[in-house]
Scaffold this active site. Structure first.
Site, PDB file in Angstrom:
ATOM      1  N   VAL A  82       0.844  -1.191   0.000  1.00 24.76           N
ATOM      2  CA  VAL A  82       0.000   0.000   0.000  1.00 24.76           C
ATOM      3  C   VAL A  82       0.880   1.242   0.000  1.00 24.76           C
ATOM      4  O   VAL A  82       1.714   1.429   0.893  1.00 24.76           O
ATOM      5  CB  VAL A  82      -0.939   0.024   1.215  1.00 24.76           C
ATOM      6  N   LYS A  83       0.692   2.085  -0.996  1.00 22.21           N
ATOM      7  CA  LYS A  83       1.443   3.333  -1.075  1.00 22.21           C
ATOM      8  C   LYS A  83       0.803   4.377  -0.154  1.00 22.21           C
ATOM      9  O   LYS A  83      -0.363   4.734  -0.310  1.00 22.21           O
ATOM     10  CB  LYS A  83       1.452   3.860  -2.507  1.00 22.21           C
ATOM     11  N   ILE A  84       1.612   4.861   0.782  1.00 25.09           N
ATOM     12  CA  ILE A  84       1.214   5.937   1.686  1.00 25.09           C
ATOM     13  C   ILE A  84       2.131   7.124   1.429  1.00 25.09           C
ATOM     14  O   ILE A  84       3.359   6.980   1.489  1.00 25.09           O
ATOM     15  CB  ILE A  84       1.332   5.506   3.166  1.00 25.09           C
TER      16      ILE A  84
END
Length: 228
Positions: A82-84
């Site tokens: 998941v890109k944060i």
């Protein structure tokens, strides 16, 4: 090398390439590709890409909503990272959220990083991760006139105490960036489809490329019928 893009056909083609070890995308690339159904696109990709990591980004600016979306994205497959973003759009650090999601067992790709302070800042929140990526946008650093190589070399050193956290050289512009990333010990570099095609030129004779260039100019002049 991780392939960077949002073209489903291109992703599936690259999935057959043994040098591609993972995939990344982002909302900007997806919008340019004309994707309207985020989840539908992601699930089609995940139907085919099951054995390599692939990063999908949250589409929120509020940290609570980022948290909700992160868990949803992560639920789509065990290979989802998941890109944060390293901050929200107001410049507020995402480190607290990163720590929470890491504690929840999510694999994260912290994105939008351009400074060593940001690299250092995310190390503690990610320190207990079983697998995470720190994406430093070396290409965007170079676009400001700064040499990204010393910064990336220092970033490698900062992440050495955290073997489960990998450093990613993001936004490369040229084939030489692949060589630079390898020379400083960077774990991953993203490559676009176009850049990947250029890798065949690695190590070619400069004399050969010079002659090829001269021939191209002459051929195009003749084909165009230019007269002086």
């Amino acid at each position: 090398m991780f392939a960077d893009g949002a073209d489903l056909e291109g992703i599936l083609e690259l999935a057959a390439n043994p040098i591609v070890c993972g995939f990344t995308t982002n909302p900007t690339l997806m919008r340019k590709a004309g994707i309207e159904d985020y989840e539908g696109f992601a699930r089609k990709v995940l139907d085919h890409v099951t054995d390599r990591p692939i990063s999908f980004e949250v589409c929120a600016d509020d940290f609570d909503e980022m948290r909700r979306q992160a868990h949803r994205l992560s639920s789509w497959g065990p290979n989802v990272y998941v890109k944060i973003p390293v901050t929200n759009t107001e410049g507020i650090s995402s480190n607290s959220l990163i720590a929470d999601l890491t504690a929840d067992g999510l694999h994260l790709n912290v994105t939008g990083i351009l400074t060593l302070a940001q690299v250092k800042g995310v190390t503690e929140p990610l320190s207990e991760s079983s697998g995470a990526v720190v994406s430093v946008f070396a290409g965007r650093i170079a676009d400001t006139g700064c040499d990204p190589v010393p910064l990336m070399a220092t970033a490698v050193e900062l992440l050495q105490p955290f073997p489960s956290v990998e450093l990613l050289w993001a936004s490369p512009r040229e084939v030489i960036n692949v060589c630079q990333a390898e020379s400083v010990g960077c774990d991953i570099i993203t490559v676009t489809h176009d850049l990947l095609k250029k890798l065949g030129g690695l190590g070619r004779s400069l004399e050969e490329v010079s002659l090829e260039t001269v021939r191209m100019f002459y051929r195009d002049a003749v084909d165009a019928g230019y007269l002086l």
